[in-house]
Design a protein around this motif. Structure first.
Motif: not given
Length: 105
Positions: A48-59, A72-87
């Motif tokens: 994990p310390g060396t891994r790139d984890i992609a998230i949606p653009a402009r989030s 559990v990573v909570r993301l604020a999306l550029s359009g005002g929505g929310t996304a949950i990234l599970l790792l």
């Protein structure tokens, strides 16, 4: 810059998850020392310390929480929505991305 923030938060999340699971406890005296699977994953290439984890653009990352062996990573999306990234907390592997939308859109 955003990737560095996400990777830094992932490292913090993995550290918290390890401490909550007891992986960082001192071994007992005279006990054989064997590396735990979590420690082996940390030392391995692509940990994990060396891994790139992609998230949606402009989030942006709003919150990171440990849930057992998952982050559990909570993301604020550029359009005002929310996304949950599970790792996966041990390997940093992406388990899924849940995009929360309002009905009728």
């Amino acid at each position: 810059m955003g990737i560095m923030i996400v990777v830094g938060l992932a490292v913090i999340g993995v550290t918290i998850a390890k401490r909550l699971s007891g992986a960082g406890e001192e071994p007992q005296a005279n006990a054989p020392v064997t590396p735990s699977p979590a420690a082996a994953a940390t030392a391995a290439p692509g940990a994990p310390g060396t891994r790139d984890i992609a998230i949606p653009a402009r989030s942006r990352v709003v919150d990171v929480q440990a849930d057992g062996r998952r982050l559990v990573v909570r993301l604020a999306l550029s359009g005002g929505g929310t996304a949950i990234l599970l790792l996966d907390a041990d390997t940093g592997a992406r388990l899924g991305l849940l995009t929360l939308t309002q009905e009728g859109r």
